[in-house]
Design a protein around this motif. Structure first.
Motif, PDB file in Angstrom:
ATOM      1  N   LYS A  18       0.808  -1.221   0.000  1.00 18.02           N
ATOM      2  CA  LYS A  18       0.000   0.000   0.000  1.00 18.02           C
ATOM      3  C   LYS A  18       0.842   1.273   0.000  1.00 18.02           C
ATOM      4  O   LYS A  18       0.424   2.290  -0.556  1.00 18.02           O
ATOM      5  N   THR A  19       2.022   1.222   0.610  1.00 22.78           N
ATOM      6  CA  THR A  19       2.740   2.472   0.872  1.00 22.78           C
ATOM      7  C   THR A  19       4.032   2.668   0.096  1.00 22.78           C
ATOM      8  O   THR A  19       4.439   3.813  -0.136  1.00 22.78           O
ATOM      9  N   GLN A  20       4.714   1.589  -0.327  1.00 31.42           N
ATOM     10  CA  GLN A  20       6.042   1.750  -0.913  1.00 31.42           C
ATOM     11  C   GLN A  20       5.990   1.845  -2.436  1.00 31.42           C
ATOM     12  O   GLN A  20       5.446   0.955  -3.096  1.00 31.42           O
ATOM     13  N   PRO A  21       6.558   2.902  -3.021  1.00 34.80           N
ATOM     14  CA  PRO A  21       6.526   3.072  -4.484  1.00 34.80           C
ATOM     15  C   PRO A  21       7.204   1.932  -5.237  1.00 34.80           C
ATOM     16  O   PRO A  21       6.805   1.601  -6.348  1.00 34.80           O
ATOM     17  N   SER A  22       8.231   1.350  -4.629  1.00 36.41           N
ATOM     18  CA  SER A  22       9.019   0.327  -5.321  1.00 36.41           C
ATOM     19  C   SER A  22       9.328  -0.806  -4.361  1.00 36.41           C
ATOM     20  O   SER A  22       9.831  -0.574  -3.263  1.00 36.41           O
ATOM     21  N   PHE A  23       8.999  -2.038  -4.750  1.00 33.59           N
ATOM     22  CA  PHE A  23       9.256  -3.165  -3.849  1.00 33.59           C
ATOM     23  C   PHE A  23       9.330  -4.476  -4.628  1.00 33.59           C
ATOM     24  O   PHE A  23       8.874  -4.595  -5.759  1.00 33.59           O
ATOM     25  N   VAL A  24       9.908  -5.473  -3.989  1.00 34.36           N
ATOM     26  CA  VAL A  24       9.868  -6.856  -4.475  1.00 34.36           C
ATOM     27  C   VAL A  24       9.758  -7.750  -3.248  1.00 34.36           C
ATOM     28  O   VAL A  24      10.367  -7.480  -2.210  1.00 34.36           O
ATOM     29  N   ILE A  25       8.941  -8.789  -3.350  1.00 30.60           N
ATOM     30  CA  ILE A  25       8.741  -9.745  -2.253  1.00 30.60           C
ATOM     31  C   ILE A  25       8.860 -11.148  -2.830  1.00 30.60           C
ATOM     32  O   ILE A  25       8.333 -11.431  -3.902  1.00 30.60           O
ATOM     33  N   TYR A  26       9.537 -11.993  -2.112  1.00 30.32           N
ATOM     34  CA  TYR A  26       9.703 -13.391  -2.522  1.00 30.32           C
ATOM     35  C   TYR A  26       8.996 -14.296  -1.530  1.00 30.32           C
ATOM     36  O   TYR A  26       9.003 -14.057  -0.329  1.00 30.32           O
ATOM     37  N   ASP A  27       8.385 -15.378  -2.027  1.00 34.11           N
ATOM     38  CA  ASP A  27       7.797 -16.399  -1.165  1.00 34.11           C
ATOM     39  C   ASP A  27       7.826 -17.731  -1.908  1.00 34.11           C
ATOM     40  O   ASP A  27       8.251 -17.798  -3.068  1.00 34.11           O
ATOM     41  N   VAL A  28       7.373 -18.766  -1.257  1.00 34.28           N
ATOM     42  CA  VAL A  28       7.288 -20.077  -1.893  1.00 34.28           C
ATOM     43  C   VAL A  28       5.832 -20.374  -2.229  1.00 34.28           C
ATOM     44  O   VAL A  28       4.918 -19.835  -1.617  1.00 34.28           O
ATOM     45  N   ILE A  29       5.622 -21.226  -3.226  1.00 37.79           N
ATOM     46  CA  ILE A  29       4.276 -21.653  -3.591  1.00 37.79           C
ATOM     47  C   ILE A  29       3.865 -22.789  -2.661  1.00 37.79           C
ATOM     48  O   ILE A  29       4.455 -23.869  -2.685  1.00 37.79           O
ATOM     49  N   LEU A  30       2.865 -22.528  -1.853  1.00 36.83           N
ATOM     50  CA  LEU A  30       2.352 -23.556  -0.945  1.00 36.83           C
ATOM     51  C   LEU A  30       1.482 -24.544  -1.722  1.00 36.83           C
ATOM     52  O   LEU A  30       0.989 -24.225  -2.816  1.00 36.83           O
TER      53      LEU A  30
END
Length: 336
Positions: free
Chosen positions: A162-174
């Protein structure tokens, strides 16, 4: 149009801008045609298709093919930070580290992955020939995604979206996510109300992803620039290349060119764990794989443990089974 003669690899470059149609541009570039919501690969390039489903607030892109040549997809960054992509990779070949040279014992380390990010990053996906490529991309907007997450009142990872102009997030496929992805791929012309089902399944996929992400530690979100994200992936690669030795934070900071505090904060934001926690988790994923071919003591030694009891405790913490019990289960499953 690309000419295949004598090529070992081909590239397709694109940019996610208004009114851009990926399938039409891809088909023109490679000399094929769009049929309905799919473009089938030309025979010289491979066998399979890319599918584009347009929905209210979202677009689904299904990549399902096997290539005769290496294919590189290059997405050029845009200034607009409203566009967001969610990439669900089931092929194990698309991550920033999976094509590096590993010890043969570490070939099964990579799992199915999810990567969420803004489109103001350049990205490059390298698909190798003779491998089954299977991944799903959801393209959406920050406002649409924020609307889906608005009922979340607790401070969670959704605040970053919601707040950060630029981001990347990594997760695993459950497993539950993987099940939904398979359901989406199976939708076809014979399916009743297919567009409604596509939208329902896509939202369900986002639900399970953010339900899992909401379990991450709450931190003050940081704006992530592309060069910083690349540095964090470089650190991750260094960790994965040497799972038998605990990473030294000063060495990783020196490798990345980031300050120690910034390195640790960005790593937790992107991967949801501290560097040491991530190292131990990957170590135990690898331990589970190695136990299919090695003894418990050989596995512990391979991963740098000098104390077998310590290895047993760490393994049990991650897998809820002692290594011997886990190995016995593997053996029983192989003969059943």
């Amino acid at each position: 149009m690309v000419k295949p003669e004598s090529f070992k690899s081909v590239e397709f470059e694109f940019q996610v801008i208004k009114n851009y149609h990926f399938l039409t541009a891809f088909a023109k570039h490679f000399g094929t045609i769009v049929e309905g919501d799919k473009v089938h690969l030309p025979q010289w390039l491979g066998e399979g298709y890319i599918q584009h489903i347009s929905l209210d607030g979202m677009a689904l892109f299904i990549h399902n093919y096997k290539l005769n040549l290496d294919l590189v997809l290059k997405r050029q960054a845009i200034a607009n930070t409203e566009s967001i992509t969610l990439k669900f990779d089931r092929s194990k070949f698309l991550s920033k580290y999976s094509q590096q040279q590993h010890d043969p014992f570490f070939l099964e380390l990579t799992g199915f992955e999810v990567e969420i990010g803004t489109c103001n990053f350049n990205t490059e996906l390298k698909m190798p020939a003779d491998k089954q490529i299977n991944f799903l991309i959801i393209g959406t907007s920050r406002s649409y995604l924020t609307g889906l997450l608005n009922s979340e009142s607790r401070a969670t990872i959704s605040d970053l979206v919601k707040t950060q102009p630029s981001f990347v997030i990594y997760d695993v496929i459950l497993p539950e996510m993987d099940h939904i992805i398979k359901q989406i791929i199976r939708i076809n012309g014979a399916t009743e109300l297919p567009m409604l089902l596509y939208k329902t399944r896509a939202q369900e996929l986002i639900y399970h992803l953010f339900k899992n992400l909401s379990k991450r530690p709450v931190i003050a979100p940081v704006n992530v620039k592309q060069e910083d994200a690349e540095k964090i992936y470089l650190v991750r690669l260094a960790i994965l290349k040497n799972l038998n030795s605990c990473p030294l934070l000063p060495e990783l900071a020196n490798l990345s060119g980031l300050g120690l505090t910034k390195l640790q904060k960005l790593f937790v934001q992107i991967f949801g764990q501290s560097i040491h926690q991530y190292y131990q988790a990957m170590r135990m994923i690898q331990a589970a794989s190695l136990l299919s071919s090695l003894s418990v003591s050989e596995t512990a030694y391979k991963l740098g443990f000098t104390n077998l009891s310590h290895f047993t405790r760490v393994f049990e913490h991650h897998h809820q089974l002692k290594p011997k019990q886990f190995k016995s289960r593997l053996l029983s499953e192989s003969v059943s």
